[in-house]
Scaffold this motif. Structure first.
Motif, PDB file in Angstrom:
ATOM      1  N   PHE A  66      -5.494   5.931 -16.081  1.00  0.00           N
ATOM      2  CA  PHE A  66      -5.480   7.311 -16.578  1.00  0.00           C
ATOM      3  C   PHE A  66      -4.812   7.376 -17.961  1.00  0.00           C
ATOM      4  CE2 PHE A  66      -5.596   8.294 -11.909  1.00  0.00           C
ATOM      5  CZ  PHE A  66      -6.776   9.010 -11.908  1.00  0.00           C
ATOM      6  N   MET A 223     -14.187   9.658 -16.269  1.00  0.00           N
ATOM      7  CA  MET A 223     -13.627  10.018 -14.973  1.00  0.00           C
ATOM      8  C   MET A 223     -13.505   8.828 -14.016  1.00  0.00           C
ATOM      9  SD  MET A 223     -12.746  13.210 -14.727  1.00  0.00           S
ATOM     10  CE  MET A 223     -12.189  13.305 -16.423  1.00  0.00           C
ATOM     11  N   ALA A 226     -10.445   8.315 -11.835  1.00  0.00           N
ATOM     12  CA  ALA A 226     -10.396   9.191 -10.659  1.00  0.00           C
ATOM     13  C   ALA A 226     -11.248   8.632  -9.531  1.00  0.00           C
ATOM     14  CB  ALA A 226     -10.858  10.597 -11.024  1.00  0.00           C
ATOM     15  N   ARG A 229      -9.222   5.834  -7.981  1.00  0.00           N
ATOM     16  CA  ARG A 229      -8.169   6.417  -7.150  1.00  0.00           C
ATOM     17  C   ARG A 229      -8.729   6.884  -5.817  1.00  0.00           C
ATOM     18  NH1 ARG A 229      -2.875   6.884  -5.473  1.00  0.00           N
ATOM     19  NH2 ARG A 229      -2.548   8.931  -4.547  1.00  0.00           N
ATOM     20  N   SER A 305     -14.054  18.327 -12.112  1.00  0.00           N
ATOM     21  CA  SER A 305     -12.642  18.472 -12.473  1.00  0.00           C
ATOM     22  C   SER A 305     -12.377  19.874 -13.018  1.00  0.00           C
ATOM     23  CB  SER A 305     -12.252  17.427 -13.522  1.00  0.00           C
ATOM     24  OG  SER A 305     -12.991  17.622 -14.719  1.00  0.00           O
ATOM     25  N   TYR A 314      -7.349  15.217 -14.716  1.00  0.00           N
ATOM     26  CA  TYR A 314      -7.107  14.026 -13.909  1.00  0.00           C
ATOM     27  C   TYR A 314      -6.246  14.356 -12.685  1.00  0.00           C
ATOM     28  CZ  TYR A 314      -8.978  10.563 -17.223  1.00  0.00           C
ATOM     29  OH  TYR A 314      -9.793   9.795 -18.015  1.00  0.00           O
ATOM     30  N   LEU A 317      -8.266  16.142  -9.985  1.00  0.00           N
ATOM     31  CA  LEU A 317      -9.122  15.304  -9.140  1.00  0.00           C
ATOM     32  C   LEU A 317      -8.296  14.388  -8.247  1.00  0.00           C
ATOM     33  CD1 LEU A 317     -12.140  14.251 -11.405  1.00  0.00           C
ATOM     34  CD2 LEU A 317     -12.117  15.880  -9.505  1.00  0.00           C
ATOM     35  N   ILE A 318      -7.167  13.903  -8.752  1.00  0.00           N
ATOM     36  CA  ILE A 318      -6.292  13.065  -7.921  1.00  0.00           C
ATOM     37  C   ILE A 318      -5.877  13.827  -6.669  1.00  0.00           C
ATOM     38  CG2 ILE A 318      -3.979  12.055  -7.760  1.00  0.00           C
ATOM     39  CD1 ILE A 318      -4.244  11.353 -10.768  1.00  0.00           C
TER      40      ILE A 318
END
Length: 351
Positions: A66, A223, A226, A229, A305, A314, A317-318
């Motif tokens: 990120f 992205m 994300a 993750r 997002s 970010y 979305l996390i």
């Protein structure tokens, strides 16, 4: 799904960790403010940095992904994330190397840290303690201590916020405080929706659809951190295989594999799309064409997002992805916290 089922399945109360995500961010900032004088030497050297390497594994490395996307645009410097025992040969005394390990005992990161010292790089370490902190103390390296007591993947709020604050301090960019206050506000608002145990919760609804098959996640390069993750959270929390690929690259190879899938009912996986308003116009067009071409071949779930800055989007979305993976674990009657197979692997490595 109800509170009673959560209490039975979620034995370590991962639910509570998710509910306090905003507090992880504010606590990380407060802890950093108390230690930012540790960066004074690096701040003085910033004009001499020619490249930056972030070393870490798992959640620490993803935090680096990120940061790479956000700060490459700001600094115009090459930033790379190293997930290995060895660092690139281009690392030298004009490199800034940041070694991140939540436990402080990640063997790959420790090996990379030793190589960075041999290369005479400028070094910062970030950990809760462990061998990484001991090495930093022994060799007089700059070090930031973060809060312990969590599973490494649960500490993404600490890892990412601390790294973001580090870059802001070293490179004397605009303070992250205002941006992070917006993020904290957004996370608090999201929590009121995402923590509600009710069928109207869209992530509980989606988890009941997605929990029974492996998941493929498609995202733009912007992205893609994300997607990584979310992939990691689904595999560790729900104990379900997940894979992440980038658009447009998958349009040049993987898309052909979908020709063998004829009906969504028989598809070997579900698909999640992660999208962003600043995706390249051609990437946005590719997503639309992709959905038309693959219509009827799999169940598709799309998340876009939300937020102002790229970092805000970010975090958005996390946090949404973390809750989705949590509810997928509950839908699978699986305790989201233990990662027994990782523990077994580490024990065998140590024997």
């Amino acid at each position: 799904m109800n509170q009673e089922s959560l209490r039975v399945i979620d034995k370590s109360n991962y639910y509570d960790v998710l509910c306090h995500f905003d507090q992880h961010i504010t606590d990380a900032l407060d802890r950093f403010d108390g230690q930012k004088s540790n960066l004074s030497g690096l701040s003085k050297s910033r004009a001499g940095f020619r490249n930056i390497l972030i070393c870490g594994m798992g959640g620490s490395a993803i935090a680096g992904d990120f940061i790479k996307n956000v700060w490459t645009e700001v600094l115009g410097l090459p930033i790379q994330v190293c997930r290995d025992y060895h660092i690139p040969r281009w690392v030298n005394k004009e490199s800034l190397v940041i070694a991140c390990s939540y436990s402080g005992n990640t063997e790959e990161t420790i090996a990379a840290l030793h190589e960075a010292m041999e290369a005479q790089a400028q070094i910062l370490t970030i950990a809760t303690g462990g061998k990484v902190q001991s090495i930093a103390t022994q060799h007089g390296l700059s070090h930031i201590t973060i809060q312990g007591g969590l599973q490494p993947r649960q500490a993404i709020g600490y890892a990412l916020t601390t790294l973001h604050a580090v870059f802001s301090e070293i490179f004397k960019s605009a303070s992250v405080r205002e941006e992070m206050s917006h993020i904290v506000f957004q996370m608090k608002h999201l929590a009121t929706i995402l923590k509600t145990i009710h069928d109207n919760n869209p992530y509980i609804h989606d988890s009941k659809i997605l929990h029974d098959k492996p998941v493929i996640i498609y995202a733009s390069e912007r992205m893609f951190p994300a997607a990584l993750r979310l992939k990691g959270q689904i595999t560790e929390n729900a104990k379900l295989l997940a894979f992440g690929y980038a658009v447009p690259e998958m349009n040049h190879n993987e898309i052909v594999g979908w020709e063998s899938v004829h009906e969504a009912h028989h598809a070997p996986c579900h698909v999640i799309l992660l999208r962003d308003r600043e995706d390249h116009p051609q990437v946005q067009k590719r997503f639309e064409i992709l959905m038309r071409l693959l219509k009827g071949k799999a169940h598709w779930t799309e998340y876009t997002s939300d937020g102002g800055t790229l970092m805000e989007r970010y975090y958005n979305l996390i946090y949404r992805g973390d809750w989705l993976s949590y509810y997928m674990a509950i839908a699978r009657n699986t305790d989201p916290t233990p990662v027994d197979i990782i523990t077994r692997l580490k024990n065998e490595l140590a024997s």
